[in-house]
Design a protein around this motif. Structure first.
Motif: not given
Length: 226
Positions: A199-201, A181, A160, A176, A163, A216, A2
């Protein structure tokens, strides 16, 4: 492995300032006045999270160039008045910004002029001055990835390692597509299921944001052999 987070990219409307409710209400009112009656749900589906240019294209296609121009002028006038009278920060966001230690910026479909007004009115502008990016700076607005990639490039961070905090389906789709993220804020107008995806909260209280960012952001564990 990660990638640690190096940059938090905030959307503006609905994430920093509670302006989406105002925008939806005004689009409904102007639409009724100019011959395109829309429900609040239809406005959210069509317009929220997209740039004024993209929304203007939709409106013009429906009502024609003359009324399309009038719609945008009328909306802008009413929006400025409503912002001055009632706009507030999104609940909890000032607490988040006061404690945020990660580098951050704003990337929004709104114009720089509008963001100076809304962020300035709510006292948020100083948190991001010099690090605010608009869809007017790129060829394609959300859901294309252009704006977020532009913001990352200007901030010197690989996609990458970014967020995105968004409250619209077009925004999380753009994140995305940019290889970033996403944290989808469902405490506003957008249904949570519209934000869900890879890749989504999804979360519904802005005060949860520091905890989500910590989850994260991998913390290096010292090597016991060192």
């Amino acid at each position: 492995m990660i990638t640690p987070i190096e940059l938090v990219i905030f959307d503006c409307d609905g994430v920093l300032v509670d302006s989406e409710r105002i925008a939806v209400r005004l689009h409904v009112a102007v639409g009724a006045e100019l011959g395109w009656p829309l429900t609040e749900a239809e406005v959210i589906e069509r317009f929220i999270g997209r740039s004024p240019l993209a929304n203007g294209e939709q409106i013009t296609a429906q009502v024609g160039p003359r009324l399309g121009t009038l719609w945008q002028e009328r909306f802008k006038q009413l929006h400025r008045t409503a912002v001055d009278a009632e706009l507030a920060p999104v609940d909890g966001i000032l607490e988040v910004l006061d404690t945020l230690t990660l580098p951050s910026c704003v990337a929004s479909g709104g114009s720089h002029d509008t963001m100076r007004h809304t962020l300035g009115h709510t006292g948020i502008y100083p948190y991001f001055e010099g690090r605010i990016f608009s869809a007017s700076e790129v060829l394609h607005g959300k859901p294309a990835p252009d704006l977020f990639l532009h913001a990352a490039k200007q901030m010197g961070v690989h996609p990458s390692a970014c967020v995105v905090v968004e409250d619209s389906k077009y925004g999380v789709q753009a994140a995305r597509a940019a290889g970033m993220r996403a944290l989808g804020y469902a405490g506003g107008l957008t249904p949570a299921e519209w934000l869900e995806g890879p890749n989504t909260t999804v979360f519904d209280d802005m005060r949860e944001l520091p905890t989500l960012l910590a989850q994260i952001c991998p913390v290096e564990t010292p090597d016991p052999r060192a």
